[in-house]
Every structure is written in C-alpha cells, then in structure tokens.
Design an enzyme around this catalytic site. Structure first.
Site, PDB file in Angstrom:
ATOM      1  N   ALA A 169       0.833  -1.208   0.000  1.00  0.00           N
ATOM      2  CA  ALA A 169       0.000   0.000   0.000  1.00  0.00           C
ATOM      3  C   ALA A 169       0.861   1.250   0.000  1.00  0.00           C
ATOM      4  O   ALA A 169       1.289   1.728   1.046  1.00  0.00           O
ATOM      5  CB  ALA A 169      -0.923  -0.032   1.213  1.00  0.00           C
ATOM      6  N   PRO A 179      -4.900   8.884  -2.542  1.00  0.00           N
ATOM      7  CA  PRO A 179      -5.691   9.697  -3.468  1.00  0.00           C
ATOM      8  C   PRO A 179      -4.914  10.901  -4.011  1.00  0.00           C
ATOM      9  O   PRO A 179      -5.058  11.271  -5.165  1.00  0.00           O
ATOM     10  CB  PRO A 179      -6.883  10.154  -2.615  1.00  0.00           C
ATOM     11  N   ALA A 223      -1.451  11.122  -3.961  1.00  0.00           N
ATOM     12  CA  ALA A 223      -0.037  10.818  -4.249  1.00  0.00           C
ATOM     13  C   ALA A 223       0.116   9.435  -4.868  1.00  0.00           C
ATOM     14  O   ALA A 223      -0.001   8.420  -4.181  1.00  0.00           O
ATOM     15  CB  ALA A 223       0.790  10.905  -2.970  1.00  0.00           C
ATOM     16  N   ILE A 226      -5.363  -0.338  -3.975  1.00  0.00           N
ATOM     17  CA  ILE A 226      -4.498  -1.374  -3.412  1.00  0.00           C
ATOM     18  C   ILE A 226      -4.955  -2.768  -3.833  1.00  0.00           C
ATOM     19  O   ILE A 226      -6.059  -3.213  -3.485  1.00  0.00           O
ATOM     20  CB  ILE A 226      -4.413  -1.238  -1.870  1.00  0.00           C
ATOM     21  N   GLU A 274       9.751  -5.380  -9.147  1.00  0.00           N
ATOM     22  CA  GLU A 274       8.338  -5.261  -9.517  1.00  0.00           C
ATOM     23  C   GLU A 274       8.189  -4.945 -11.008  1.00  0.00           C
ATOM     24  O   GLU A 274       7.366  -5.526 -11.703  1.00  0.00           O
ATOM     25  CB  GLU A 274       7.692  -4.149  -8.663  1.00  0.00           C
ATOM     26  N   ARG A 275       9.048  -4.048 -11.502  1.00  0.00           N
ATOM     27  CA  ARG A 275       8.918  -3.652 -12.915  1.00  0.00           C
ATOM     28  C   ARG A 275       9.410  -4.742 -13.856  1.00  0.00           C
ATOM     29  O   ARG A 275       8.862  -4.917 -14.942  1.00  0.00           O
ATOM     30  CB  ARG A 275       9.629  -2.311 -13.141  1.00  0.00           C
ATOM     31  N   ARG A 301     -12.261 -17.965 -39.026  1.00  0.00           N
ATOM     32  CA  ARG A 301     -13.150 -16.919 -39.519  1.00  0.00           C
ATOM     33  C   ARG A 301     -13.020 -16.752 -41.043  1.00  0.00           C
ATOM     34  O   ARG A 301     -11.908 -16.649 -41.567  1.00  0.00           O
ATOM     35  CB  ARG A 301     -12.795 -15.598 -38.833  1.00  0.00           C
ATOM     36  N   GLY A 361     -12.518  -7.936 -35.438  1.00  0.00           N
ATOM     37  CA  GLY A 361     -13.684  -7.139 -35.808  1.00  0.00           C
ATOM     38  C   GLY A 361     -14.582  -6.937 -34.588  1.00  0.00           C
ATOM     39  O   GLY A 361     -14.101  -6.872 -33.449  1.00  0.00           O
ATOM     40  N   GLU A 392       5.186   7.676 -18.021  1.00  0.00           N
ATOM     41  CA  GLU A 392       5.853   8.972 -17.863  1.00  0.00           C
ATOM     42  C   GLU A 392       6.877   8.905 -16.715  1.00  0.00           C
ATOM     43  O   GLU A 392       7.976   9.462 -16.821  1.00  0.00           O
ATOM     44  CB  GLU A 392       4.815  10.074 -17.587  1.00  0.00           C
TER      45      GLU A 392
HETATM   46  C1  LIG Z   1      -5.494  -1.643 -11.204  1.00  0.00           C
HETATM   47  C2  LIG Z   1      -4.492  -0.893 -10.374  1.00  0.00           C
HETATM   48  C3  LIG Z   1      -3.803  -1.573  -9.374  1.00  0.00           C
HETATM   49  C4  LIG Z   1      -2.916  -0.889  -8.552  1.00  0.00           C
HETATM   50  N1  LIG Z   1      -2.312  -1.545  -7.511  1.00  0.00           N
HETATM   51  C5  LIG Z   1      -1.583  -0.827  -6.609  1.00  0.00           C
HETATM   52  C6  LIG Z   1      -1.092  -1.465  -5.419  1.00  0.00           C
HETATM   53  O1  LIG Z   1      -1.284  -2.651  -5.181  1.00  0.00           O
HETATM   54  N2  LIG Z   1      -0.401  -0.684  -4.534  1.00  0.00           N
HETATM   55  C7  LIG Z   1      -0.167   0.644  -4.736  1.00  0.00           C
HETATM   56  O2  LIG Z   1       0.457   1.278  -3.898  1.00  0.00           O
HETATM   57  N3  LIG Z   1      -0.624   1.265  -5.864  1.00  0.00           N
HETATM   58  C8  LIG Z   1      -1.331   0.557  -6.790  1.00  0.00           C
HETATM   59  N4  LIG Z   1      -1.820   1.181  -7.925  1.00  0.00           N
HETATM   60  C9  LIG Z   1      -1.570   2.614  -8.107  1.00  0.00           C
HETATM   61  C10 LIG Z   1      -0.621   2.947  -9.250  1.00  0.00           C
HETATM   62  O3  LIG Z   1       0.691   2.640  -8.895  1.00  0.00           O
HETATM   63  C11 LIG Z   1      -0.825   4.454  -9.566  1.00  0.00           C
HETATM   64  O4  LIG Z   1      -2.097   4.558 -10.196  1.00  0.00           O
HETATM   65  C12 LIG Z   1       0.277   5.015 -10.455  1.00  0.00           C
HETATM   66  O5  LIG Z   1       1.490   5.074  -9.763  1.00  0.00           O
HETATM   67  C13 LIG Z   1      -0.093   6.425 -10.960  1.00  0.00           C
HETATM   68  O6  LIG Z   1      -0.466   7.259  -9.907  1.00  0.00           O
HETATM   69  P1  LIG Z   1      -1.834   8.088  -9.994  1.00  0.00           P
HETATM   70  O7  LIG Z   1      -2.906   7.144 -10.394  1.00  0.00           O
HETATM   71  O8  LIG Z   1      -2.021   8.831  -8.737  1.00  0.00           O
HETATM   72  O9  LIG Z   1      -1.641   9.097 -11.190  1.00  0.00           O
HETATM   73  P2  LIG Z   1      -0.944  10.536 -11.066  1.00  0.00           P
HETATM   74  O10 LIG Z   1       0.295  10.434 -10.286  1.00  0.00           O
HETATM   75  O11 LIG Z   1      -1.975  11.531 -10.637  1.00  0.00           O
HETATM   76  O12 LIG Z   1      -0.563  10.821 -12.574  1.00  0.00           O
HETATM   77  C14 LIG Z   1      -1.393  11.569 -13.497  1.00  0.00           C
HETATM   78  C15 LIG Z   1      -0.672  11.656 -14.833  1.00  0.00           C
HETATM   79  O13 LIG Z   1       0.533  12.376 -14.684  1.00  0.00           O
HETATM   80  C16 LIG Z   1       1.570  11.668 -15.349  1.00  0.00           C
HETATM   81  N5  LIG Z   1       2.896  12.006 -14.827  1.00  0.00           N
HETATM   82  C17 LIG Z   1       3.544  11.461 -13.777  1.00  0.00           C
HETATM   83  N6  LIG Z   1       4.762  12.007 -13.644  1.00  0.00           N
HETATM   84  C18 LIG Z   1       4.884  12.916 -14.627  1.00  0.00           C
HETATM   85  C19 LIG Z   1       5.916  13.807 -15.027  1.00  0.00           C
HETATM   86  N7  LIG Z   1       7.069  13.891 -14.373  1.00  0.00           N
HETATM   87  N8  LIG Z   1       5.691  14.616 -16.071  1.00  0.00           N
HETATM   88  C20 LIG Z   1       4.513  14.582 -16.740  1.00  0.00           C
HETATM   89  N9  LIG Z   1       3.499  13.734 -16.423  1.00  0.00           N
HETATM   90  C21 LIG Z   1       3.691  12.923 -15.381  1.00  0.00           C
HETATM   91  C22 LIG Z   1       1.191  10.236 -15.095  1.00  0.00           C
HETATM   92  O14 LIG Z   1       1.875   9.379 -15.946  1.00  0.00           O
HETATM   93  C23 LIG Z   1      -0.282  10.277 -15.387  1.00  0.00           C
HETATM   94  O15 LIG Z   1      -0.487  10.229 -16.777  1.00  0.00           O
HETATM   95  C24 LIG Z   1      -2.680   0.504  -8.779  1.00  0.00           C
HETATM   96  C25 LIG Z   1      -3.339   1.160  -9.811  1.00  0.00           C
HETATM   97  C26 LIG Z   1      -4.250   0.478 -10.592  1.00  0.00           C
HETATM   98  C27 LIG Z   1      -4.983   1.254 -11.675  1.00  0.00           C
END
Ligand SMILES: Cc1cc2nc3c(=O)[nH]c(=O)nc-3n(C[C@H](O)[C@H](O)[C@H](O)COP(=O)(O)OP(=O)(O)OC[C@H]3O[C@@H](n4cnc5c(N)ncnc54)[C@H](O)[C@@H]3O)c2cc1C
Length: 394
Positions: free
Chosen positions: A129, A133, A135, A162, A248-249, A274, A345, A373
């Site tokens: 976690a 919301p 960050a 999460i 992770e990545r 098809r 299709g 990004e």
């Molecule tokens: C299905 C799902 C599962 C997930 N599971 C987990 C989990 O288990 N644990 C956990 O901690 N999190 C989890 N996440 C969260 C995920 O890691 C975040 O959604 C992700 O890191 C992006 O953060 P954000 O959604 O707050 O977007 P934001 O940080 O608000 O980003 C908004 C936009 O800004 C862009 N941006 C970011 N940096 C820059 C930059 N330097 N310059 C320009 N643009 C930029 C982003 O790419 C994005 O397009 C999950 C998300 C999803 C959708």
C-alpha cells in the site's frame, strides 16, 4: 500454445517441469472459476491455499523460512503462465513479487519467521500500500502518518488502488514519520488487517481485471508495535521501495510479454476459422503483415526480458533498465492487443471474447507500478546523471 519464439537457455529441465505443473494448476484450479470471480470482484481464499500447496507462492523464499529457496525463474514461470491466459484475478504476482520481497530482503528475523511461512502457504495474503488519493506518481507526497507513541506507532491515513485490498490479511504500508515532502521520513510498516482502526473501503470498479480486488484502505489511529517497522531504523522506506520497484517492474515486463503471446495465440486460432469474402481471415495479406509485426515485437520483448532476468539473477539489474523494460513492454502489449482486437472485428469488442478482456487489462500496465511517464523520468535522470546534466523534473 505457441512455441517460444526464442531459445530460452535460462530455463532448466526442473524449471520446465514446474512450468508444466503450473499450466495444469491454472487449467484446473483457476480458469474454470475465473468468470465467477469476475462477477464477484474477488477470488476465493481456497485458490490461494491450493496455489501455496502447488509451490506457486513466493517460490524464492528461503527454506529456513518455509519456502522452496528457488531462483527467480520459478517466479517468472508463474507470472508468465498466469499472464498468458489472462488469469488476472488472483494477485499472486503482487503478493509474491511486489510485496513479500520487502519482508524477505529488509525484514528482521522475527518478521521473517512469523510471516514468510504464511506467505508461502497462502495462509496470509499480502498487499503493498503505497498509493494515496493525492499521491501516486509523486510518492514523496504521501500523507499517511506514523507517529511514535511509547513502543508503538499510531498510523493515520488513506490508501487507494491497493491490489488484494479486500482479501489481504496484511499490508506493507508506506507512511511518514514526520510531516514533510522529503522522502527521508518515509518508512514501511507491516500492518495486519485485524488491527483496530483499520478498515477496507470500496472494492473499486475497473474496466478490466474485474476479479482483482483493487481497493481503498483506511487507517484511523491504528496502533502497531514498533517491531512492525520494516528495516533497522525509520526513514528507509523510499530507498527500500526504489530497490523493490526494480523487481516489480521486471515482473510486470515479464507479464506483458506473456500477455502479448497469449493475445497472438488467441488471434491465430481465430483467423484460421473466420471466413470473410469467401476466404479465411488468415489468407489476407493485411492479417499476415499485422501478425508478423506482432510476432516481431514479441521476439524483441522476449529477448529483452530474458536478458534482464539474467541480470536480476546475478544482482545486476538497475532501476533504470527495469524502467526501460517496463516502459517498452507495456507499450508493446498495448500495440499488440489493439492490433489483435482489430483482427477480430466486432467480436473482439465483446466481453466473452478473451481478446476483449486482454485489451482492457493491458491498459493498466502503462499506469500501475509507475506510469510510462514516470519510467521516462527515471530513464532520463539516469542518462543525464551519467552525462553530468541536471534532470530535475517538475
Ligand atoms: C489496477 C491498479 C492496481 C494498482 N495496484 C496498486 C497497489 O497494489 N499498490 C499501490 O500502492 N498502488 C497501486 N496502484 C496505483 C498505481 O501505482 C498508480 O495509479 C500510479 O502510480 C499512478 O499514480 P496516480 O494514479 O495517482 O496518477 P498521477 O500520479 O496523478 O498521474 C497523473 C498523470 O501524470 C503523469 N505524470 C507522472 N509524472 C509525470 C511527469 N514527471 N511529467 C509529466 N506527467 C507525469 C502520469 O503518468 C499520469 O499520466 C494501482 C493502480 C491500478 C490502476
């Protein structure tokens, strides 16, 4: 199933035997139930227990902590086979590769002895976690606080998105011991779901991976003992995350290539059946050329992730290389599912077709685990650092 496009010298007979067992497990214990889990928004605990018995959870945990002490390739096999068939519900990968390593690599002996055996059997399900919301990408700005109180910490805050959020028994939670934007005051804590003041919010409705219980978590004056801090002292959290995020990545990149292979496999079945304009879909040069491009992308991706798995095995995987792999393979998967869906299709847009699910599920790979990004920011920072150029981004 498609034959692997490249010779995978990394994998031994023992690995291949394990792969066959994993495939069998998925066919009998996962796929027959997946539609039901999609409806319910969560998988059963039973599948976790069975996966534990089959050696599919945390295979790299050392024997002295109840694991198999296997190499990372066993983990990769689980990721690949689950990914190939679109088994997105059970969050085995999050549990084993994205969360448990913080305990096995940075935890103290007591944490390792009390938790790792349960992670291996599936008796305790784990989540990580970090995101809140306000960050996600900018993790340094998390607001969740950990305030020292005698020999305890009091945790307050909120997490979002999460994975394993509803089914999880314990979470590795990033929190700040001082209120500021710096990463220096971030620590990781093990927080059990049974603690007073802990609650789970919504199981969030997503466009894909519907059986995966991605949730909100709330911490309202949750008291935890100081022994739940991960690492020898406060303030290690950000460094621990940067280390863990490379693995992770890589795990995400491995999954993306396997998912692309699954999409191609699925499409090859379809084009042989098809008929349009009195010919098989496979007879059209457009179909052939598009799939040749997809196949080439997959071969490039396969070579890349196999090379990076080697680097990981020999402790040479760098954060920026893992970021490049995640960036490229997730974008490649996006291209692949789009091309494949087009070949189906209108049927490709129908939920009962696996390619429709694969399309929806692929989208998150460019966001979760760090967006494309953020990957670019990591890559350019590293490149510029080598050149002595400042790459602070806003
Ligand atoms: C299905 C799902 C599962 C997930 N599971 C987990 C989990 O288990 N644990 C956990 O901690 N999190 C989890 N996440 C969260 C995920 O890691 C975040 O959604 C992700 O890191 C992006 O953060 P954000 O959604 O707050 O977007 P934001 O940080 O608000 O980003 C908004 C936009 O800004 C862009 N941006 C970011 N940096 C820059 C930059 N330097 N310059 C320009 N643009 C930029 C982003 O790419 C994005 O397009 C999950 C998300 C999803 C959708």
């Amino acid at each position: 199933m498609l034959k692997d496009p490249v010779q995978r010298d990394l994998f031994s007979d023992e690995h291949n035997l394990f792969r066959a067992q994993v495939i069998k497990f998925i066919e009998t214990e996962v796929l027959p139930y997946h539609n039901d889990w999609d409806e319910k928004g969560v998988v059963t605990r039973e599948v976790w227990k069975k996966a534990g018995e089959a050696g599919m959870l945390c295979p790299t945990v050392l024997e002295k902590y109840g694991g198999a002490g296997a190499d990372f390739l066993f983990s990769a096999i689980v990721i690949e086979e689950m990914g190939r068939v679109g088994a997105s519900g059970p969050g085995f990968n999050i549990h084993s590769e994205m969360a448990a390593p913080y305990v096995s690599e940075f935890g103290n002996e007591e944490q390792k002895h009390s938790w790792l055996p349960k992670f291996v059997t599936g008796e305790a399900i784990l989540g990580i976690a970090m995101s809140e919301p306000e960050a996600g990408s900018d993790l340094k700005r998390i607001q969740t606080s950990a305030t020292k109180n005698g020999n305890d910490y009091i945790i307050n805050g909120q997490k979002v998105f999460i994975s394993n959020g509803q089914i999880g028994d314990v979470f590795i939670v990033a929190a700040k011991t001082q209120k500021d934007v710096s990463s220096k005051n971030m620590s990781l804590f093990l927080i059990e779901g049974t603690r007073e003041g802990f609650s789970r919010g919504q199981n969030l409705k997503k466009i894909g991976a519907k059986a995966q219980d991605t949730s909100e978590l709330f911490f309202d004056n949750v008291r935890i003992p100081e022994k739940n801090l991960i690492g020898p002292s406060e303030g290690q959290g950000f460094k621990q995350l940067m280390h863990g995020l490379a693995r992770e990545r890589l795990a995400i990149a491995i999954g993306c290539v396997a998912k692309a292979e699954g999409a191609l496999d699925n499409t090859l079945d379809y084009i042989r059946e098809r008929e349009i304009f009195g010919k098989k879909l496979s007879d059209f040069q457009n179909t052939q050329f598009k799939l040749a491009e997809v196949r080439s992308d997959i071969i490039v991706g396969r070579c890349l992730v196999d090379q990076l798995m080697s680097q990981y095995l020999s402790n040479h995987l760098h954060l920026d290389t893992a970021a490049s792999a995640k960036l490229w393979t997730s974008e490649m998967l996006g291209r692949t599912v789009d091309t494949c869906l087009q070949i189906f299709g209108g049927w490709g847009y129908m939920w009962e077709y696996p390619i429709a699910k694969a399309y929806a599920e692929a989208r998150v790979e460019r966001i979760a685990g760090g967006s494309s990004e953020v990957m670019k920011s990591i890559i350019i920072k590293s490149l510029f650092k080598d050149l002595g150029i400042n790459a602070e981004f806003n």
